[in-house]
Design a protein around this motif. Structure first.
Motif, mmCIF file in Angstrom:
data_model
loop_
_atom_site.group_PDB
_atom_site.id
_atom_site.type_symbol
_atom_site.label_atom_id
_atom_site.label_comp_id
_atom_site.label_asym_id
_atom_site.label_seq_id
_atom_site.Cartn_x
_atom_site.Cartn_y
_atom_site.Cartn_z
ATOM 1 N N VAL A 91 0.838 -1.205 0.000
ATOM 2 C CA VAL A 91 0.000 0.000 0.000
ATOM 3 C C VAL A 91 0.869 1.250 0.000
ATOM 4 O O VAL A 91 0.594 2.215 -0.710
ATOM 5 N N LYS A 92 1.940 1.238 0.779
ATOM 6 C CA LYS A 92 2.850 2.391 0.807
ATOM 7 C C LYS A 92 3.470 2.623 -0.571
ATOM 8 O O LYS A 92 3.552 3.758 -1.036
ATOM 9 N N ASP A 93 3.861 1.532 -1.243
ATOM 10 C CA ASP A 93 4.470 1.649 -2.570
ATOM 11 C C ASP A 93 3.470 2.166 -3.606
ATOM 12 O O ASP A 93 3.810 3.025 -4.426
ATOM 13 N N VAL A 94 2.246 1.661 -3.568
ATOM 14 C CA VAL A 94 1.216 2.134 -4.502
ATOM 15 C C VAL A 94 0.973 3.621 -4.294
ATOM 16 O O VAL A 94 0.919 4.399 -5.259
ATOM 17 N N CYS A 95 0.850 4.037 -3.052
ATOM 18 C CA CYS A 95 0.633 5.464 -2.758
ATOM 19 C C CYS A 95 1.824 6.300 -3.217
ATOM 20 O O CYS A 95 1.645 7.383 -3.791
ATOM 21 N N ARG A 96 3.039 5.804 -2.983
ATOM 22 C CA ARG A 96 4.247 6.526 -3.399
ATOM 23 C C ARG A 96 4.256 6.772 -4.907
ATOM 24 O O ARG A 96 4.607 7.846 -5.370
ATOM 25 N N ARG A 97 3.827 5.773 -5.685
ATOM 26 C CA ARG A 97 3.787 5.918 -7.139
ATOM 27 C C ARG A 97 2.836 7.032 -7.570
ATOM 28 O O ARG A 97 2.995 7.589 -8.644
ATOM 29 N N GLY A 98 1.837 7.330 -6.747
ATOM 30 C CA GLY A 98 0.904 8.413 -7.047
ATOM 31 C C GLY A 98 1.313 9.741 -6.431
ATOM 32 O O GLY A 98 0.578 10.718 -6.504
ATOM 33 N N GLY A 99 2.490 9.773 -5.790
ATOM 34 C CA GLY A 99 2.979 11.007 -5.182
ATOM 35 C C GLY A 99 2.511 11.215 -3.743
ATOM 36 O O GLY A 99 2.690 12.289 -3.179
ATOM 37 N N PHE A 100 1.930 10.173 -3.139
ATOM 38 C CA PHE A 100 1.444 10.270 -1.764
ATOM 39 C C PHE A 100 2.394 9.529 -0.823
ATOM 40 O O PHE A 100 2.832 8.429 -1.131
ATOM 41 N N ASN A 101 2.665 10.131 0.338
ATOM 42 C CA ASN A 101 3.495 9.483 1.349
ATOM 43 C C ASN A 101 2.599 8.987 2.478
ATOM 44 O O ASN A 101 2.022 9.773 3.214
ATOM 45 N N LEU A 102 2.483 7.680 2.606
ATOM 46 C CA LEU A 102 1.685 7.065 3.664
ATOM 47 C C LEU A 102 2.603 6.882 4.869
ATOM 48 O O LEU A 102 3.616 6.179 4.790
ATOM 49 N N HIS A 103 2.256 7.553 5.984
ATOM 50 C CA HIS A 103 3.106 7.517 7.176
ATOM 51 C C HIS A 103 2.231 7.485 8.431
ATOM 52 O O HIS A 103 1.059 7.163 8.355
ATOM 53 N N LYS A 104 2.809 7.800 9.580
ATOM 54 C CA LYS A 104 2.116 7.772 10.884
ATOM 55 C C LYS A 104 1.465 6.408 11.124
ATOM 56 O O LYS A 104 0.305 6.298 11.491
ATOM 57 N N TRP A 105 2.256 5.369 10.908
ATOM 58 C CA TRP A 105 1.740 4.009 11.056
ATOM 59 C C TRP A 105 1.517 3.659 12.514
ATOM 60 O O TRP A 105 2.276 4.045 13.389
ATOM 61 N N VAL A 106 0.466 2.883 12.757
ATOM 62 C CA VAL A 106 0.118 2.385 14.080
ATOM 63 C C VAL A 106 -0.283 0.929 13.929
ATOM 64 O O VAL A 106 -1.013 0.582 13.008
ATOM 65 N N SER A 107 0.211 0.097 14.823
ATOM 66 C CA SER A 107 -0.201 -1.311 14.826
ATOM 67 C C SER A 107 -0.266 -1.803 16.262
ATOM 68 O O SER A 107 0.389 -1.255 17.147
ATOM 69 N N ASN A 108 -1.031 -2.849 16.483
ATOM 70 C CA ASN A 108 -1.061 -3.465 17.806
ATOM 71 C C ASN A 108 -0.154 -4.694 17.849
ATOM 72 O O ASN A 108 -0.255 -5.504 18.745
ATOM 73 N N SER A 109 0.746 -4.800 16.864
ATOM 74 C CA SER A 109 1.691 -5.911 16.795
ATOM 75 C C SER A 109 3.119 -5.392 16.911
ATOM 76 O O SER A 109 3.534 -4.526 16.136
ATOM 77 N N LYS A 110 3.886 -5.920 17.858
ATOM 78 C CA LYS A 110 5.288 -5.524 18.005
ATOM 79 C C LYS A 110 6.076 -5.880 16.750
ATOM 80 O O LYS A 110 6.908 -5.102 16.286
ATOM 81 N N ALA A 111 5.791 -7.039 16.155
ATOM 82 C CA ALA A 111 6.500 -7.458 14.934
ATOM 83 C C ALA A 111 6.249 -6.474 13.797
ATOM 84 O O ALA A 111 7.170 -6.109 13.060
ATOM 85 N N VAL A 112 5.015 -6.031 13.651
ATOM 86 C CA VAL A 112 4.689 -5.052 12.605
ATOM 87 C C VAL A 112 5.377 -3.731 12.909
ATOM 88 O O VAL A 112 6.020 -3.135 12.039
ATOM 89 N N ASN A 113 5.285 -3.269 14.145
ATOM 90 C CA ASN A 113 5.926 -2.010 14.520
ATOM 91 C C ASN A 113 7.433 -2.054 14.304
ATOM 92 O O ASN A 113 8.028 -1.069 13.870
ATOM 93 N N ASP A 114 8.052 -3.190 14.604
ATOM 94 C CA ASP A 114 9.498 -3.333 14.415
ATOM 95 C C ASP A 114 9.893 -3.280 12.941
ATOM 96 O O ASP A 114 11.035 -2.960 12.616
ATOM 97 N N SER A 115 8.967 -3.574 12.041
ATOM 98 C CA SER A 115 9.265 -3.567 10.603
ATOM 99 C C SER A 115 9.117 -2.178 9.975
ATOM 100 O O SER A 115 9.477 -1.973 8.825
#
Length: 160
Positions: free
Chosen positions: A96-120
């Protein structure tokens, strides 16, 4: 959950439509002088048309990149997606981040309830509220999900 950074400002206004976004400016704040006229080149935050124009640009981006399905998980500039498996969530975030980047959008401010996801997630892309207490989640934090709707997400650990 993620947020498109400055979404409205990323959507350019065509030259022929810029007259609709004219504004007056008094140089140096001197109202005794005649105002200068300027035209915006991007959609401003607060204009009635900006959300629909930005959503149309995001739809075009998803269609051009053959990822139409991600649109069901956006509300204007907020992305909200659920997954029961951390590896799947990590891969989805990257796509999703890559698709948005291709359109000139920066997807940020990520939040997850998973430590593994947050660590990535690179530290500069994690939500500020998430950075404050990323290890303990004690007490569980709340994060606004789709701000306009008033929905709040109570973050707890538990994703495999």
């Amino acid at each position: 959950m993620g947020d498109i950074e400055g979404m409205f400002f990323k959507v350019r206004v065509s030259e022929r439509h810029r007259d609709f976004l004219r504004y007056l400016w008094f140089p140096e704040g001197d109202t005794s002088r005649p105002p200068e006229t300027y035209r915006l080149k991007a959609h401003p935050f607060g204009a009635v048309s900006s959300p629909s124009c930005a959503s149309a640009a995001l739809r075009k981006c998803a269609t051009d990149n053959e990822h139409q399905e991600i649109l069901r998980k956006f509300y204007v500039d907020d992305y909200l997606c659920a997954s029961f498996v951390a590896t799947e969530a990590i891969e989805t975030r990257k796509i999703v981040k890559d698709v948005c980047r291709r359109g000139g959008f920066n997807l940020h401010k990520w939040v997850s309830n998973s430590k593994a996801v947050n660590d990535s997630i690179p530290p500069e892309e994690i939500s500020k509220s998430q950075q404050l207490n990323i290890e303990s989640f004690d007490p569980p934090q709340s994060e606004r999900a789709w701000e306009c709707s008033g929905i709040q997400w109570r973050i707890t650990l538990g994703l495999r």
